[in-house]
Scaffold this motif. Structure first.
Motif, PDB file in Angstrom:
ATOM      1  N   LEU A 244      48.522 -38.564  21.966  1.00 55.79           N
ATOM      2  CA  LEU A 244      47.379 -38.369  21.067  1.00 55.79           C
ATOM      3  C   LEU A 244      46.140 -37.931  21.836  1.00 55.79           C
ATOM      4  CD1 LEU A 244      47.748 -41.405  18.619  1.00 55.79           C
ATOM      5  CD2 LEU A 244      48.042 -38.985  18.078  1.00 55.79           C
ATOM      6  N   MET A 245      45.958 -38.461  23.047  1.00 53.43           N
ATOM      7  CA  MET A 245      44.830 -38.032  23.870  1.00 53.43           C
ATOM      8  C   MET A 245      44.967 -36.569  24.254  1.00 53.43           C
ATOM      9  SD  MET A 245      44.385 -41.376  26.345  1.00 53.43           S
ATOM     10  CE  MET A 245      43.077 -40.604  27.292  1.00 53.43           C
ATOM     11  N   VAL A 246      46.184 -36.132  24.568  1.00 51.32           N
ATOM     12  CA  VAL A 246      46.407 -34.718  24.893  1.00 51.32           C
ATOM     13  C   VAL A 246      46.094 -33.846  23.683  1.00 51.32           C
ATOM     14  CG1 VAL A 246      48.139 -33.017  25.560  1.00 51.32           C
ATOM     15  CG2 VAL A 246      48.105 -35.247  26.671  1.00 51.32           C
ATOM     16  N   LEU A 247      46.575 -34.258  22.520  1.00 49.70           N
ATOM     17  CA  LEU A 247      46.282 -33.501  21.304  1.00 49.70           C
ATOM     18  C   LEU A 247      44.787 -33.494  20.997  1.00 49.70           C
ATOM     19  CD1 LEU A 247      49.194 -34.656  18.956  1.00 49.70           C
ATOM     20  CD2 LEU A 247      48.941 -32.455  20.111  1.00 49.70           C
ATOM     21  N   ASN A 248      44.135 -34.606  21.287  1.00 48.98           N
ATOM     22  CA  ASN A 248      42.695 -34.663  21.042  1.00 48.98           C
ATOM     23  C   ASN A 248      41.944 -33.680  21.924  1.00 48.98           C
ATOM     24  OD1 ASN A 248      40.504 -35.601  19.694  1.00 48.98           O
ATOM     25  ND2 ASN A 248      40.454 -37.602  20.664  1.00 48.98           N
ATOM     26  N   THR A 388      35.574 -24.015  26.878  1.00 51.31           N
ATOM     27  CA  THR A 388      36.418 -23.923  28.071  1.00 51.31           C
ATOM     28  C   THR A 388      36.119 -25.049  29.058  1.00 51.31           C
ATOM     29  OG1 THR A 388      36.474 -21.513  27.823  1.00 51.31           O
ATOM     30  CG2 THR A 388      37.133 -22.421  29.951  1.00 51.31           C
ATOM     31  N   ILE A 389      34.841 -25.312  29.270  1.00 45.83           N
ATOM     32  CA  ILE A 389      34.452 -26.368  30.213  1.00 45.83           C
ATOM     33  C   ILE A 389      34.914 -27.733  29.718  1.00 45.83           C
ATOM     34  CG2 ILE A 389      32.488 -27.554  31.246  1.00 45.83           C
ATOM     35  CD1 ILE A 389      31.021 -24.856  31.244  1.00 45.83           C
ATOM     36  N   LEU A 390      34.701 -28.011  28.428  1.00 44.48           N
ATOM     37  CA  LEU A 390      35.094 -29.308  27.875  1.00 44.48           C
ATOM     38  C   LEU A 390      36.607 -29.477  27.864  1.00 44.48           C
ATOM     39  CD1 LEU A 390      32.564 -29.593  24.908  1.00 44.48           C
ATOM     40  CD2 LEU A 390      32.556 -30.895  27.040  1.00 44.48           C
ATOM     41  N   LEU A 391      37.337 -28.391  27.607  1.00 50.03           N
ATOM     42  CA  LEU A 391      38.800 -28.474  27.619  1.00 50.03           C
ATOM     43  C   LEU A 391      39.313 -28.858  29.001  1.00 50.03           C
ATOM     44  CD1 LEU A 391      41.546 -28.005  26.219  1.00 50.03           C
ATOM     45  CD2 LEU A 391      41.370 -25.600  26.937  1.00 50.03           C
ATOM     46  N   ARG A 392      38.811 -28.191  30.026  1.00 53.00           N
ATOM     47  CA  ARG A 392      39.260 -28.489  31.387  1.00 53.00           C
ATOM     48  C   ARG A 392      38.821 -29.884  31.819  1.00 53.00           C
ATOM     49  NH1 ARG A 392      37.653 -22.619  34.148  1.00 53.00           N
ATOM     50  NH2 ARG A 392      39.178 -21.370  32.968  1.00 53.00           N
ATOM     51  N   THR A 393      37.592 -30.238  31.461  1.00 46.79           N
ATOM     52  CA  THR A 393      37.081 -31.558  31.847  1.00 46.79           C
ATOM     53  C   THR A 393      37.891 -32.675  31.185  1.00 46.79           C
ATOM     54  OG1 THR A 393      34.855 -30.648  32.089  1.00 46.79           O
ATOM     55  CG2 THR A 393      35.051 -33.033  31.888  1.00 46.79           C
ATOM     56  N   SER A 394      38.191 -32.508  29.898  1.00 48.26           N
ATOM     57  CA  SER A 394      38.946 -33.539  29.191  1.00 48.26           C
ATOM     58  C   SER A 394      40.342 -33.717  29.770  1.00 48.26           C
ATOM     59  CB  SER A 394      39.025 -33.199  27.704  1.00 48.26           C
ATOM     60  OG  SER A 394      39.704 -31.959  27.515  1.00 48.26           O
ATOM     61  N   PHE A 395      40.995 -32.624  30.159  1.00 51.35           N
ATOM     62  CA  PHE A 395      42.325 -32.735  30.750  1.00 51.35           C
ATOM     63  C   PHE A 395      42.267 -33.405  32.127  1.00 51.35           C
ATOM     64  CE2 PHE A 395      43.974 -29.501  27.715  1.00 51.35           C
ATOM     65  CZ  PHE A 395      45.088 -30.202  27.305  1.00 51.35           C
ATOM     66  N   ILE A 396      41.221 -33.120  32.895  1.00 49.72           N
ATOM     67  CA  ILE A 396      41.063 -33.774  34.195  1.00 49.72           C
ATOM     68  C   ILE A 396      40.838 -35.275  34.028  1.00 49.72           C
ATOM     69  CG2 ILE A 396      39.584 -33.954  36.229  1.00 49.72           C
ATOM     70  CD1 ILE A 396      39.136 -30.937  36.026  1.00 49.72           C
ATOM     71  N   VAL A 397      39.927 -35.640  33.096  1.00 44.32           N
ATOM     72  CA  VAL A 397      39.648 -37.054  32.850  1.00 44.32           C
ATOM     73  C   VAL A 397      40.896 -37.758  32.339  1.00 44.32           C
ATOM     74  CG1 VAL A 397      38.311 -38.655  31.445  1.00 44.32           C
ATOM     75  CG2 VAL A 397      37.201 -36.658  32.456  1.00 44.32           C
ATOM     76  N   LEU A 398      41.634 -37.087  31.460  1.00 47.02           N
ATOM     77  CA  LEU A 398      42.855 -37.666  30.918  1.00 47.02           C
ATOM     78  C   LEU A 398      43.883 -37.913  32.020  1.00 47.02           C
ATOM     79  CD1 LEU A 398      44.758 -38.458  28.600  1.00 47.02           C
ATOM     80  CD2 LEU A 398      45.270 -36.022  28.313  1.00 47.02           C
ATOM     81  N   SER A 399      44.094 -36.945  32.870  1.00 45.38           N
ATOM     82  CA  SER A 399      45.091 -37.080  33.934  1.00 45.38           C
ATOM     83  C   SER A 399      44.725 -38.208  34.902  1.00 45.38           C
ATOM     84  CB  SER A 399      45.237 -35.759  34.690  1.00 45.38           C
ATOM     85  OG  SER A 399      45.612 -34.711  33.824  1.00 45.38           O
ATOM     86  N   VAL A 400      43.453 -38.250  35.294  1.00 44.44           N
ATOM     87  CA  VAL A 400      43.008 -39.279  36.237  1.00 44.44           C
ATOM     88  C   VAL A 400      43.118 -40.673  35.619  1.00 44.44           C
ATOM     89  CG1 VAL A 400      41.032 -40.144  37.543  1.00 44.44           C
ATOM     90  CG2 VAL A 400      41.519 -37.699  37.504  1.00 44.44           C
ATOM     91  N   VAL A 402      45.083 -41.755  33.128  1.00 48.21           N
ATOM     92  CA  VAL A 402      46.471 -42.169  32.937  1.00 48.21           C
ATOM     93  C   VAL A 402      47.109 -42.540  34.272  1.00 48.21           C
ATOM     94  CG1 VAL A 402      48.763 -41.378  32.238  1.00 48.21           C
ATOM     95  CG2 VAL A 402      46.782 -40.852  30.825  1.00 48.21           C
ATOM     96  N   LEU A 403      46.823 -41.756  35.313  1.00 53.73           N
ATOM     97  CA  LEU A 403      47.384 -42.057  36.631  1.00 53.73           C
ATOM     98  C   LEU A 403      46.872 -43.393  37.153  1.00 53.73           C
ATOM     99  CD1 LEU A 403      49.094 -41.100  39.021  1.00 53.73           C
ATOM    100  CD2 LEU A 403      47.064 -39.947  39.918  1.00 53.73           C
ATOM    101  N   LEU A 404      45.573 -43.642  37.035  1.00 49.04           N
ATOM    102  CA  LEU A 404      45.001 -44.908  37.499  1.00 49.04           C
ATOM    103  C   LEU A 404      45.540 -46.082  36.687  1.00 49.04           C
ATOM    104  CD1 LEU A 404      41.257 -44.014  38.203  1.00 49.04           C
ATOM    105  CD2 LEU A 404      43.040 -44.544  39.866  1.00 49.04           C
ATOM    106  N   PHE A 405      45.700 -45.879  35.389  1.00 48.43           N
ATOM    107  CA  PHE A 405      46.198 -46.957  34.543  1.00 48.43           C
ATOM    108  C   PHE A 405      47.597 -47.392  34.968  1.00 48.43           C
ATOM    109  CE2 PHE A 405      48.879 -47.913  30.790  1.00 48.43           C
ATOM    110  CZ  PHE A 405      48.334 -49.142  30.454  1.00 48.43           C
ATOM    111  N   PHE A 406      48.490 -46.433  35.168  1.00 47.48           N
ATOM    112  CA  PHE A 406      49.860 -46.779  35.552  1.00 47.48           C
ATOM    113  C   PHE A 406      49.912 -47.346  36.972  1.00 47.48           C
ATOM    114  CE2 PHE A 406      51.255 -44.193  31.938  1.00 47.48           C
ATOM    115  CZ  PHE A 406      52.284 -44.995  31.451  1.00 47.48           C
TER     116      PHE A 406
END
Length: 413
Positions: A244-248, A388-400, A402-406
Motif C-alpha cells: 500500500l505504501m508503494v501504491l501510495n 518527479t522529486i516527490l516520487l523519487r523521495t517517497s521511494f527512497i524514504v519507503l525503501s530505507v 522498510v529496510l530499517l524496520f526489518f
C-alpha cells in the motif's frame, strides 16, 4: 448356541476376575483393609514429623492450548509425575501372594495440595476426584494428575511478530511450610508427548524448585520460552502495508488533469488506517512496551498523510492562474530538475557518440535552451518537477524505512 457361548464367556471372565496380577481378590481385599484400617490421610507421611516430606515433581507437556497476548493468558495441557514415600503404605509381598502395587482414589489417601500461585482467573488445586495414586510395596507413591494449567503471563510485544515470550507457571504446596512438605524437581519438563503449536515454537524450558526468602514457601517454577512463527502476520499484515505504501507513492505518476489523484491518495490512507486498527486488536492495550510494528504502521499513516497533502499542493500549483508570479525558489527547483535531465542527456550523448565536438555542441545547445527559457517557466512545469522529486523521495524514504524496520525487528542490528 450363541447364547450358550455367551454364558461360557461370562463364566470365564468371572474366574479370571478373581485374580489381579496373579493374586485372588481375597488377598487384595485383605491388603486394602490392612493398609487403610488405621490410615489418617490428614497426617503427612513420615515417621519423624520433624523432618520434611520430600515430594518430587516433573511435568510432561502435551500441548500449548492457548496464549492470549491481549489478556496475558497462558494455558498448557499435560500431566504431572509426582512421587513421595509413605512408610504407612508398605507391605510384604510374600504375605499377600506377590502383590507389588495397588491403586487408591486420591481422596482416600494423603497427597500434596498443589495450586498455581499465579492463576489467570481462579485458584484451584491440581488433580480431579477420579484420579488415583499408585503405591508400591516399598511405600513409594506415584501420582500422575492430568491438568489444563492456566496462568497469567507478562507479555513483551516489542518485536511483534518476531517476538519471543517466556511464561512461568508457579506451583506451591498449599498450607504447608518447607519444613513440612518440600517440593523438588527431578526431571524437569518433558516433551515426549508434545504436539507442535501452529503459532508458537518452544525454544527452551526450565523447571526449578526453590524456597521463597520472603514468604518461606516451597515453590516450583515451570518456565516455557516460545518463539512466534511470524509467517501469518508477515503475509497478512506487514507485506500488504508495504504494498500500500508503494501504491501510495505512485500517486505522483497519475496525470494531474485526471482528477483522481486526491481520491486515490485518500483511499490508500484509509486502507493503511484499517490495518493499523486490525493490528491493534491483536496486541495488549499497554503503552509499555510498545510494538515496533505499531510505530511502523503509525509512520506509514503519517507518510501517507504527507503524500495526500503533497498531492493537494501539487494540484493547487497545477491549476494556479498563469498570470500569478512564480516565486524564485520554485523556479530554482525547476532549473535544478532540468539540469539533472541535462546531465542524464550528457551521459547518454557521451555513450552514443564519442566525438567530443558533437558532444559539446549538443550540451551547449541544451544549456542555452535553459538560459533562454528561464522566463518561460509555468506553473505546470513547477508541478511536473515537484511530482518527479516527490516520487523519487517517497521511494527512497519507503525503501530505507522498510529496510530499517526489518533489520531492527529481526534483531540483525
Amino acid at each position: 448356541m450363541e447364547w450358550n457361548g455367551f454364558l461360557i464367556f461370562q463364566l470365564l471372565m468371572l474366574n479370571c476376575g478373581t485374580f489381579i496380577f496373579g493374586s485372588r481378590l481375597s488377598d487384595v481385599d485383605r491388603l486394602y483393609s490392612k493398609l487403610l484400617v488405621d490410615y489418617n490421610k490428614k497426617i503427612r507421611p513420615g515417621d519423624d514429623q520433624s523432618l520434611a516430606t520430600r515430594v518430587n515433581v516433573s511435568f510432561n507437556l502435551g500441548a500449548i492450548q492457548e496464549f492470549d497476548e491481549v489478556n496475558g493468558k497462558f494455558a498448557v495441557i499435560g500431566f504431572f509425575r509426582i512421587t513421595w514415600h509413605d512408610s504407612r503404605m508398605t507391605w510384604n509381598t510374600v504375605d499377600y501372594n506377590n502383590i507389588h502395587t495397588l491403586t487408591f482414589l486420591q481422596d482416600d489417601v494423603w497427597k500434596p495440595t498443589l495450586v498455581i500461585t499465579n492463576p489467570f482467573c481462579k485458584i484451584d488445586q491440581i488433580g480431579k476426584d477420579f484420579m488415583t495414586v499408585r503405591y508400591f510395596s516399598n511405600g513409594l507413591a506415584y501420582w500422575t494428575p492430568g491438568e489444563i494449567l492456566i496462568s497469567s503471563c507478562s507479555v513483551d510485544i516489542t518485536y511483534f511478530p518476531f517476538d519471543e515470550q517466556t511464561c512461568t507457571i508457579r506451583l506451591m504446596a498449599w498450607g504447608t511450610l518447607p519444613n513440612e512438605v518440600l517440593l523438588q524437581s527431578f526431571s524437569g519438563i518433558e516433551l515426549n508427548y508434545f504436539s507442535e503449536h501452529g503459532t508458537w515454537r518452544i525454544t527452551s524450558t526450565a523447571f526449578d524448585d526453590r524456597v521463597d526468602e520472603v514468604t518461606g514457601l516451597s515453590l516450583i517454577d515451570m518456565s516455557v520460552s516460545m518463539k512466534r512463527r511470524p509467517g501469518f502476520y508477515v503475509v497478512n499484515v506487514v507485506l500488504p502495508v508495504i504494498f500500500l505504501m508503494v501504491l501510495n507513492s505512485c500517486v505522483f505518476l497519475l496525470p494531474p488533469d485526471s482528477g483522481e489523484r486526491v481520491s486515490y491518495a485518500i483511499t490508500v490512507l484509509l486502507a493503511i488506517s484499517v490495518f493499523l486498527t486490525l493490528i491493534g486488536n491483536h496486541l495488549p492495550k499497554t503503552s509499555e512496551p510498545m510494538s515496533l510494528l505499531g510505530y511502523f504502521l503509525m509512520f506509514d499513516l503519517v507518510f501517507s498523510s504527507l503524500i495526500c497533502l503533497s498531492t493537494m499542493i501539487c494540484l493547487q500549483l497545477q491549476f494556479k492562474n498563469k498570470n500569478h508570479p512564480i516565486p524564485s525558489y520554485l523556479k530554482w527547483i525547476v532549473l535544478c530538475y532540468r539540469r539533472n535531465n541535462l546531465k542524464k542527456r550528457e551521459n547518454w550523448v557521451e555513450v552514443q557518440n564519442n566525438k567530443s565536438d558533437v558532444h559539446n555542441t549538443d550540451l551547449n545547445a541544451c544549456e542555452g535552451l535553459i538560459d533562454n527559457n528561464k522566463q518561460d517557466i509555468s506553473w505546470r512545469d513547477i508541478c511536473k518537477a515537484l511530482d518527479t522529486i516527490l516520487l523519487r523521495t517517497s521511494f527512497i524514504v519507503l525503501s530505507v524505512s522498510v529496510l530499517l524496520f526489518f533489520m531492527i525487528i529481526t534483531k540483525t542490528i
